[in-house]
Design a protein around this motif. Sequence first.
Motif, short mmCIF file in Angstrom:
data_model
loop_
_atom_site.label_atom_id
_atom_site.label_comp_id
_atom_site.label_asym_id
_atom_site.label_seq_id
_atom_site.Cartn_x
_atom_site.Cartn_y
_atom_site.Cartn_z
N LYS A 81 31.29 47.99 45.45
CA LYS A 81 31.69 46.80 44.65
C LYS A 81 31.43 46.84 42.96
N ASP A 82 30.29 47.69 42.79
CA ASP A 82 30.37 47.55 41.34
C ASP A 82 31.36 48.77 40.49
N SER A 105 37.40 43.60 39.62
CA SER A 105 36.10 42.87 39.58
C SER A 105 35.46 43.06 38.28
N ASN A 106 35.61 44.41 37.64
CA ASN A 106 34.83 44.53 36.39
C ASN A 106 35.74 43.84 35.31
N GLU A 107 36.96 43.74 35.63
CA GLU A 107 37.74 42.98 34.64
C GLU A 107 37.24 41.53 34.43
N VAL A 108 37.08 41.10 35.74
CA VAL A 108 36.76 39.46 35.87
C VAL A 108 35.40 39.32 35.11
N CYS A 109 34.53 40.30 35.30
CA CYS A 109 33.09 40.03 34.67
C CYS A 109 33.09 40.65 33.19
N ASP A 110 34.31 41.11 32.83
CA ASP A 110 34.27 41.60 31.35
C ASP A 110 34.31 40.50 30.20
#
Length: 902
Positions: free
Chosen positions: A332-333, A338-343
């Motif tokens: 998941k990490d 997902s990393n783009e959402v959290c960026d």
Amino acid sequence: MSENDILEMDSLSDTEEERGDAELGMIDEEVVYPEEFLPTYHSIREGAKVDKAQQAEFNGKPDSLFFNDGVRRIDFILVYEDEDKKDFEKRHTFARRLRRREYFEASLMKMGVELEATPSVVDDKLTFLKIHMPWDVLCTYAEVLHIKLPIQVNDLSSRPSPWRYLSWIAKPFYPSEDLIRKETEFFTAPFEKDRLEYFYVKDRDIFFTPSMRSRMAYYILSRAPYEIRGSIKKFGMNKLLDGGVYKAAYPLHDCRFNVRSSEEGCPNERYLLYEEWAHPKSFYKMQPLDLIRKYYGEKIGIYFAWLGFYTIMLTLAAAVGLGCFIYGYTTKDTSTWSNEVCDPNIGGKLVMCPQCDSCNYWPLISTCDTSKKLCIFDNFGTLVFAVFMAVWVTLFLEFWKRYQAELEYEWDTVEFLEQEEPPRPEYEAKCVYERKNPVTGVKEKVPYTAWGRCVRVSIGMGTVLFWIMLILASIVAITVYRLAVFITFSTKLRNTDLKDLEPLKEYVTPQMATSVTASIISFVVIMILNVLYERVAIWITDFELPRTKTDYENSLTLKMFLFQFVNYYSSCFYIAFAKGKAVGYPGKPVYLLGEYRNEECDPGGCLIELTTQLAIIMGGKAIWNNIQEVLLPWVKNLIFRHCNSAASEKVIPRWEQDYQLQPSSKLGLFYEYLEMVIQFGFVTLFVASFPLAPVLALINNLAEIRIDAWKITTQFRRIVPEKAQDIGAWQPILQGIAILAVATNAMIIAFTSDMIPRLVYYWSFSVYPYGDHPDNTMEGYINSSLSVFNISDFHSRSLVTNTSIPSNFSSSLVTNTSIPSNFSVFFFFVSSQHIVYFTKFILSYMIPDVPYAVKEQIKREKYLTQIILHETNLKLVTRRLKNGDDEILSNEESETVDMNIS
């Protein structure tokens, strides 16, 4: 009985009985007689003096399973209150009960059954009637019920297992052979009294097992008459129980569950079952199915066999599902999207449109935690696991058929057909029409014409559909409630100071308040409809009047499951396939009933909502059911023992110890099967969204087997043994769920998750000519999946204000989720279904339902039966010819003597 006698099963008042006499006395049609089903029946004339049961005091032997003479075994117990010790103002009611009870007991004695009445040690108002079936009566009714008994030791040696050299590894996981010894295998045949010498009768006292004896006793008790009023004959122990004539009826446990019996020769089967099966220390051991079947009958045995087989098969599904979960958790990490959402530079700069008319704008980065959780369940491993489960469910059903075929042979239910199963007493009582049996060609009595049966079935189907529509209407009403109060909560909570709820303030949201209140209302509605529908389903099934108990249970099962299916799965189907699907787009939202804006999914998507819903339902339901199954009977028995604590120092007989236990349910194993089949639906129908479902199911089932075993062994009276060939109507229900599961999982992956859009982007749109990346990648997926919307185009009904937009963002543009490629989604849905269905068909065709070794044994048993019948017929013909020759010789000798005398 005369030819005008009419059988009646209903318990009527005196006025109703007189009216019924007048009406039924006009019927001259011939009806089914009890003699057809009770060969030992002898009628008692109306007004004749009846015999009474022999009275005997308790002999002080608490573990005795016999009459006071120590010879006659107790096959059944009836409990009643002594009418002479009742209040005076109720004497008129009890006098009628006394008359019916005495006539019923006299009818039993007329049929050859032996009775002995013993007063209670604890309560002087109670009397226990002990019932014994003599040898001749047992032989008669064993033939009536087509009970299969041993004729010869099985001479077909079983094939050695390829794992026999590793048996020492598996030995600790099986019941102790020192306690539960393997019994000798026999070839069996339906019992016939005239061919007794061909059966393996080593000892008459144990030739018929206690469960067989109890089954035959129950058969007689269910059909013995208890009253004659003119041409009306009323019969059946069940009506006497409902009318209060008897308080309880049950076969005896052979000993206490935790202490061996002091009686010599007692098999202590209940004690063995507790030690090696029901005790928590034996949770890791295989079930002693042969002993379960011997003690409780085939119906209980087949349930635990199915539950155990299902649990063993779940271990493979649970292992793969756990591996899929671990894969999702560890990756998941590293998920690019997902990393783009959290960026902060990507998700932090994207502002999303409000999800309701009174909601605010929200940044995409606020869904960072949700997107990480979603990666655990919405990944490529989940797609592989969904395909695996489609294959697993096919293998489970096919291998269960093979295992069930082995049990059918071992437990002598291979030829347990409808013609062998006796009709229900309620069916027999209503037989007034004549028809020709399509199988035997013999005229028989039936309770309805072809048109009457069609009317009954149509009314039943219409009623079931009405109740299903009723629960669907309640679901729609609750949905409208959610839409209506969501706006109210959004307005109220936004304008209300929640300082008193400071620790919980972040959780008190409009979505949470709406979901909690809607769930409470839904729960109350479901529970009310459950109680009402159960009664309606039983009434409809009684009205349809099925012929056998198997037909009755199958009909009731189908009706109840259709309702429960809608009841349990409706919320999951709504979240997976309806919620957030018809919401329109910013500026032109869709309103339900022209007033309520359709509900959208949470910012993290509907898949995570479905996963949460499944986890809560499966976990909560399992915990609640197990607590209920353990606590309720235990607390009831504890209260009963506390109320009778004054008599705890007395020596209590076996039959009175059993009376203090809980009675078995009238619906039998229905709710146990329903619980497991509903769980099977959760494991298969929505597994694409929750790969941990098989793990939860496995943990629950390991506890469920021992809880059910502990419950029926320690807390309940002994269940009346019943014959069963298979799991009945649950088999086609499981097959239907398996077929539906392929479609639901394909739809979840295609329409609920973002799996297909991500795959399409990775393989097509991330590279030339659509993308700028040289290699296939998920970079840029978030931007490509969103579209731009001008906030000046908002609908006039929207209450959104520009003040909720962050100051560093242009107030003219925000982003909104775009629609994925419908063609790609539809193509995946159709193609995946066809591939999986074809694979299931190939597997079903390749795996035979009956093992080859079992087929050989069945043929051998039929051959031996034919040999015995042939030899018997030859002996009968020889005997008749010999008798004929002797008569001719004696006649010739007498003629010669007469001639000499003359």
